[in-house]
Write a protein that holds these residues in place. Structure first.
Motif, mmCIF file in Angstrom:
data_model
loop_
_atom_site.group_PDB
_atom_site.id
_atom_site.type_symbol
_atom_site.label_atom_id
_atom_site.label_comp_id
_atom_site.label_asym_id
_atom_site.label_seq_id
_atom_site.Cartn_x
_atom_site.Cartn_y
_atom_site.Cartn_z
ATOM 1 N N GLU A 1 -64.381 33.759 -2.113
ATOM 2 C CA GLU A 1 -64.737 35.241 -2.405
ATOM 3 C C GLU A 1 -63.332 35.691 -2.618
ATOM 4 O OE1 GLU A 1 -65.988 36.689 1.572
ATOM 5 O OE2 GLU A 1 -68.100 36.576 1.128
ATOM 6 N N ILE A 2 -63.277 36.399 -3.769
ATOM 7 C CA ILE A 2 -62.101 37.312 -3.847
ATOM 8 C C ILE A 2 -62.181 38.888 -3.730
ATOM 9 C CG2 ILE A 2 -60.456 37.667 -5.891
ATOM 10 C CD1 ILE A 2 -61.450 35.127 -7.108
ATOM 11 N N TYR A 3 -61.144 39.255 -3.222
ATOM 12 C CA TYR A 3 -61.067 40.869 -2.866
ATOM 13 C C TYR A 3 -59.689 41.306 -3.798
ATOM 14 C CZ TYR A 3 -64.197 39.667 0.867
ATOM 15 O OH TYR A 3 -65.491 39.249 1.743
ATOM 16 N N ARG A 4 -59.889 42.516 -4.025
ATOM 17 C CA ARG A 4 -58.810 43.154 -4.652
ATOM 18 C C ARG A 4 -58.593 44.672 -4.112
ATOM 19 N NH1 ARG A 4 -57.924 47.136 -8.537
ATOM 20 N NH2 ARG A 4 -60.347 47.366 -8.822
ATOM 21 N N ILE A 5 -57.163 44.956 -4.081
ATOM 22 C CA ILE A 5 -56.722 46.388 -3.656
ATOM 23 C C ILE A 5 -55.791 46.402 -4.551
ATOM 24 C CG2 ILE A 5 -55.187 45.461 -1.658
ATOM 25 C CD1 ILE A 5 -56.012 48.435 -0.501
ATOM 26 N N ALA A 6 -55.693 47.800 -5.463
ATOM 27 C CA ALA A 6 -54.794 47.802 -6.458
ATOM 28 C C ALA A 6 -54.878 46.730 -7.476
ATOM 29 C CB ALA A 6 -53.587 48.421 -5.783
ATOM 30 N N ASN A 7 -53.643 46.294 -7.318
ATOM 31 C CA ASN A 7 -53.404 45.053 -8.462
ATOM 32 C C ASN A 7 -53.249 43.646 -7.555
ATOM 33 O OD1 ASN A 7 -50.596 45.691 -7.577
ATOM 34 N ND2 ASN A 7 -50.026 44.225 -9.203
ATOM 35 N N ARG A 8 -53.525 43.758 -6.216
ATOM 36 C CA ARG A 8 -53.365 42.426 -5.183
ATOM 37 C C ARG A 8 -54.680 41.909 -5.076
ATOM 38 N NH1 ARG A 8 -48.678 41.757 -1.755
ATOM 39 N NH2 ARG A 8 -48.021 41.862 -3.946
ATOM 40 N N LEU A 9 -54.740 40.636 -5.058
ATOM 41 C CA LEU A 9 -55.927 39.814 -4.916
ATOM 42 C C LEU A 9 -55.762 39.016 -3.778
ATOM 43 C CD1 LEU A 9 -56.557 38.381 -8.437
ATOM 44 C CD2 LEU A 9 -57.599 40.429 -7.420
ATOM 45 N N PHE A 10 -56.915 38.820 -2.999
ATOM 46 C CA PHE A 10 -56.853 37.875 -1.793
ATOM 47 C C PHE A 10 -58.141 37.152 -1.938
ATOM 48 C CE2 PHE A 10 -58.722 37.751 2.743
ATOM 49 C CZ PHE A 10 -57.522 37.100 3.422
ATOM 50 N N MET A 11 -58.100 35.800 -1.710
ATOM 51 C CA MET A 11 -59.118 34.828 -1.992
ATOM 52 C C MET A 11 -59.435 34.027 -0.790
ATOM 53 S SD MET A 11 -59.224 31.396 -4.013
ATOM 54 C CE MET A 11 -58.877 31.970 -5.718
ATOM 55 N N VAL A 12 -60.636 33.974 -0.332
ATOM 56 C CA VAL A 12 -60.936 33.351 1.065
ATOM 57 C C VAL A 12 -61.880 32.157 0.523
ATOM 58 C CG1 VAL A 12 -62.177 33.564 3.132
ATOM 59 C CG2 VAL A 12 -61.051 35.363 2.315
ATOM 60 N N MET A 13 -61.380 30.928 0.820
ATOM 61 C CA MET A 13 -61.986 29.846 0.514
ATOM 62 C C MET A 13 -62.409 28.835 1.783
ATOM 63 S SD MET A 13 -59.806 28.082 -2.532
ATOM 64 C CE MET A 13 -59.678 26.562 -1.673
ATOM 65 N N LEU B 1 -55.678 33.013 0.103
ATOM 66 C CA LEU B 1 -54.399 32.976 -0.678
ATOM 67 C C LEU B 1 -54.405 34.404 -1.313
ATOM 68 C CD1 LEU B 1 -56.541 30.087 -0.986
ATOM 69 C CD2 LEU B 1 -54.579 29.350 -2.168
ATOM 70 N N ALA B 2 -53.173 34.568 -1.878
ATOM 71 C CA ALA B 2 -52.993 35.679 -2.512
ATOM 72 C C ALA B 2 -52.291 35.595 -4.013
ATOM 73 C CB ALA B 2 -51.962 36.459 -1.622
ATOM 74 N N LEU B 3 -52.403 36.473 -4.610
ATOM 75 C CA LEU B 3 -52.145 36.575 -6.228
ATOM 76 C C LEU B 3 -52.164 38.077 -6.468
ATOM 77 C CD1 LEU B 3 -51.494 35.220 -8.753
ATOM 78 C CD2 LEU B 3 -53.841 35.010 -9.247
ATOM 79 N N ASP B 4 -51.313 38.399 -7.540
ATOM 80 C CA ASP B 4 -51.171 39.879 -8.161
ATOM 81 C C ASP B 4 -51.642 39.767 -9.398
ATOM 82 O OD1 ASP B 4 -50.318 40.926 -6.197
ATOM 83 O OD2 ASP B 4 -48.082 41.111 -6.809
#
Length: 111
Positions: free
Chosen positions: A44-56, A6-9
């Motif tokens: 897990e949640i990863y971030r680059i700049a203001n973008r988040l990427f979640m792996v479940m 999933l993604a979120l800013d």
């Protein structure tokens, strides 16, 4: 086991991003418990700049609908989600009120 991405800013502000990360270093125990109780095995949640990427990674019978119902009846989760909205912003194409957006898997090496 199933995997979802999933993604979120985040709001594009260095101080707010630092505060958001600090909350995730010490996630409230009630939030961790709600995640586990919903059938999520790892997250897990990863971030680059203001973008988040979640792996479940979840149990086979996990459902987002069931998790949403569990979260709706948990005041601590509601408190956490309200607090996190201070730091988060919906993706430009998200539906009204939608936070994390499910990503489509377009490639898998060993699929």
């Amino acid at each position: 086991m199933k995997r979802y991405c999933l993604a979120l800013d985040l709001v594009d502000d260095e101080k707010l991003i630092a505060a958001y990360e600090a909350y995730h270093v010490n996630v409230w125990p009630e939030i961790k418990r709600s995640i586990i109780d919903s059938g999520i095995l790892d997250m897990e949640i990863y971030r680059i700049a203001n973008r988040l990427f979640m792996v479940m990674e979840t149990e086979d019978n996990f459902s987002f609908e069931k998790k949403a119902l569990m979260d709706a009846s948990n005041p601590k989760v509601a408190e956490w989600e309200t607090l996190m909205w201070k730091y988060q912003q919906a993706l430009p194409f998200a539906k009204p009120g939608e936070k994390w957006v499910l990503m489509k898997n377009i490639f898998q090496l060993n699929g």
